[in-house]
Design a protein around this motif. Structure first.
Motif, PDB file in Angstrom:
ATOM      1  N   THR A  86      -4.611  -2.380  -8.907  1.00  0.00           N
ATOM      2  CA  THR A  86      -3.544  -3.080  -8.196  1.00  0.00           C
ATOM      3  C   THR A  86      -2.739  -2.114  -7.345  1.00  0.00           C
ATOM      4  N   MET A  87      -2.413  -0.959  -7.895  1.00  0.00           N
ATOM      5  CA  MET A  87      -1.662   0.043  -7.138  1.00  0.00           C
ATOM      6  C   MET A  87      -2.445   0.495  -5.909  1.00  0.00           C
ATOM      7  N   LEU A  88      -3.726   0.772  -6.082  1.00  0.00           N
ATOM      8  CA  LEU A  88      -4.539   1.233  -4.961  1.00  0.00           C
ATOM      9  C   LEU A  88      -4.582   0.186  -3.846  1.00  0.00           C
ATOM     10  N   ARG A  89      -4.782  -1.056  -4.234  1.00  0.00           N
ATOM     11  CA  ARG A  89      -4.850  -2.129  -3.252  1.00  0.00           C
ATOM     12  C   ARG A  89      -3.515  -2.277  -2.514  1.00  0.00           C
ATOM     13  N   LYS A  90      -2.413  -2.287  -3.263  1.00  0.00           N
ATOM     14  CA  LYS A  90      -1.102  -2.455  -2.644  1.00  0.00           C
ATOM     15  C   LYS A  90      -0.790  -1.321  -1.674  1.00  0.00           C
ATOM     16  N   ARG A  91      -1.154  -0.108  -2.047  1.00  0.00           N
ATOM     17  CA  ARG A  91      -0.828   1.034  -1.179  1.00  0.00           C
ATOM     18  C   ARG A  91      -1.614   1.003   0.125  1.00  0.00           C
ATOM     19  N   VAL A  92      -2.892   0.636   0.068  1.00  0.00           N
ATOM     20  CA  VAL A  92      -3.656   0.550   1.313  1.00  0.00           C
ATOM     21  C   VAL A  92      -3.146  -0.597   2.171  1.00  0.00           C
ATOM     22  N   LEU A  93      -2.890  -1.746   1.565  1.00  0.00           N
ATOM     23  CA  LEU A  93      -2.410  -2.889   2.337  1.00  0.00           C
ATOM     24  C   LEU A  93      -1.032  -2.624   2.932  1.00  0.00           C
ATOM     25  N   ALA A  94      -0.198  -1.855   2.230  1.00  0.00           N
ATOM     26  CA  ALA A  94       1.111  -1.512   2.790  1.00  0.00           C
ATOM     27  C   ALA A  94       0.974  -0.546   3.948  1.00  0.00           C
ATOM     28  N   THR A  95       0.054   0.403   3.835  1.00  0.00           N
ATOM     29  CA  THR A  95      -0.156   1.381   4.907  1.00  0.00           C
ATOM     30  C   THR A  95      -0.671   0.707   6.174  1.00  0.00           C
ATOM     31  N   TYR A  96      -1.539  -0.276   6.015  1.00  0.00           N
ATOM     32  CA  TYR A  96      -2.162  -0.939   7.165  1.00  0.00           C
ATOM     33  C   TYR A  96      -1.754  -2.418   7.215  1.00  0.00           C
ATOM     34  N   ARG A  97      -0.469  -2.669   7.028  1.00  0.00           N
ATOM     35  CA  ARG A  97       0.023  -4.053   6.944  1.00  0.00           C
ATOM     36  C   ARG A  97      -0.353  -4.852   8.198  1.00  0.00           C
TER      37      ARG A  97
END
Length: 365
Positions: free
Chosen positions: A97-108
């Motif tokens: 979940t953390m990995l997914r959230k961080r990538v999606l936040a970086t490339y929102r």
């Protein structure tokens, strides 16, 4: 509650990080004890292990990588870590979940409107043939279905978040330059990942807390969060709290620790040690004051290699044209300079015999 001053915390960190005295533990066990090693720069773990282990040789780590006993993968803080195969399989689902959230936040913006689950399923289908691929090759296979997102954004979503991947050798081998080829962890290691546990006491998180404290404690929950990137592991901390002892630091923060973990006397001598870039002995804390001065915090995230003198970051070092150049961050005594030179010479002899000159730059003051 007992207050532990900065020097006491420093000596505890050095002892647990194998920086107070080189350990005789096998290399794989050392990687496990350290909860992995940050490894986005492929050669750096070799330096970190040489500084920590008695008689470490580079071929030992090479053999562990090619033998699939340790693996390079995205894990803590969404950075590439070198971890044991067992830890990669046990910990990855807890980090998903953390990995997914961080990538999606970086490339929102770039990934707006994308359904990550659909991308994940398509990516797994492509990788089902067990053929290693670069990130570009994986994205190319999905380009017709998702032509709009930038290739980098879609690629990072796939290989750093959605599909647990191993970066295959020769990437990460000693003095080897190689691009990243990815294969799902389960395919590379021949074992399935441990599934996420529905247990509300977070058993995997409990293991992470215990393992972190063994290698980094005493530490605050904010330090645990900064190390792993997970949201503080509150359920896990609550579940193990009765096993732990507590202290305060000089700022008044509560520190957690394992009762029998080493906490050396603050006057214990600390030898000079050369650290690689992004070493977790520095980055593995929210409050890094136990090992580095506030004025130099930027060095730890800029990828500069550090030299510990009396247990603290006191210089940086670089290799250029067969020269080991050491730049002090504070004036070093003649005795300190002799120790830095001797340790640098030992490192050069072991890791890079091509180094024919060691230079310690002069400092003002």
């Amino acid at each position: 509650m007992t207050v532990l001053d900065t020097r006491t915390l420093n000596r505890a960190t050095l002892a647990r990080q194998y920086l107070l005295e080189r350990a005789r533990t096998p290399t794989r066990d050392a990687v496990a004890h350290l909860c992995g090693m940050q490894a986005q720069q492929p050669q750096e773990p070799f330096i970190g292990l040489w500084s920590r282990l008695h008689a470490f040789t580079t071929n030992t780590l090479d053999d562990l990588l090619t033998g699939r006993e340790v693996v390079r993968t995205h894990l803590m803080r969404r950075t590439v870590h070198l971890v044991t195969a067992n830890d990669a399989l046990a910990w990855r689902a807890r980090h998903d979940t953390m990995l997914r959230k961080r990538v999606l936040a970086t490339y929102r913006r770039e990934l707006a409107g994308i359904d990550p689950d659909e991308v994940a399923a398509a990516g797994r289908a492509v990788m089902a043939d067990h053929r290693p691929r670069t990130m570009a090759e994986l994205v190319q296979a999905l380009q017709d279905r998702w032509p709009t997102p930038p290739r980098r954004a879609l690629g990072e979503l796939l290989v750093a978040a959605l599909i647990p991947m191993a970066q295959l050798p020769p990437r990460g081998l000693w003095q080897t330059t190689a691009g990243v080829r990815n294969l799902p962890l389960a395919s590379w290691l021949g074992r399935d990942l441990d599934p996420a546990s529905p247990d509300p006491t977070d058993p995997t998180g409990q293991q992470l807390v215990r393992r972190y404290l063994a290698a980094y404690g005493p530490a605050a929950t904010a330090d645990i969060r900064s190390w792993c990137g997970l949201a503080g592991l509150p359920a896990a901390v609550k579940a193990v709290r009765e096993e732990l002892v507590t202290f305060r630091d000089e700022r008044g923060r509560e520190l957690l620790d394992l009762p029998d973990a080493p906490r050396p006397h603050p006057d214990t001598p600390a030898p000079v040690r050369f650290l690689p870039a992004f070493d977790n002995a520095i980055l593995g804390y929210h409050d890094r004051s136990r090992i580095i001065d506030d004025a130099h915090l930027g060095l730890s995230v800029a990828g500069l290699r550090a030299v510990l003198v009396d247990g603290r970051v006191s210089a940086t070092w670089t290799l250029h044209h067969n020269q080991l150049a050491i730049t002090p961050l504070r004036p070093l005594s003649a005795t300190d300079q002799e120790a830095v030179h001797a340790e640098g010479q030992a490192m050069a002899t072991s890791l890079d015999p091509g180094i024919d000159h060691i230079h310690i730059e002069a400092t003002n003051g």
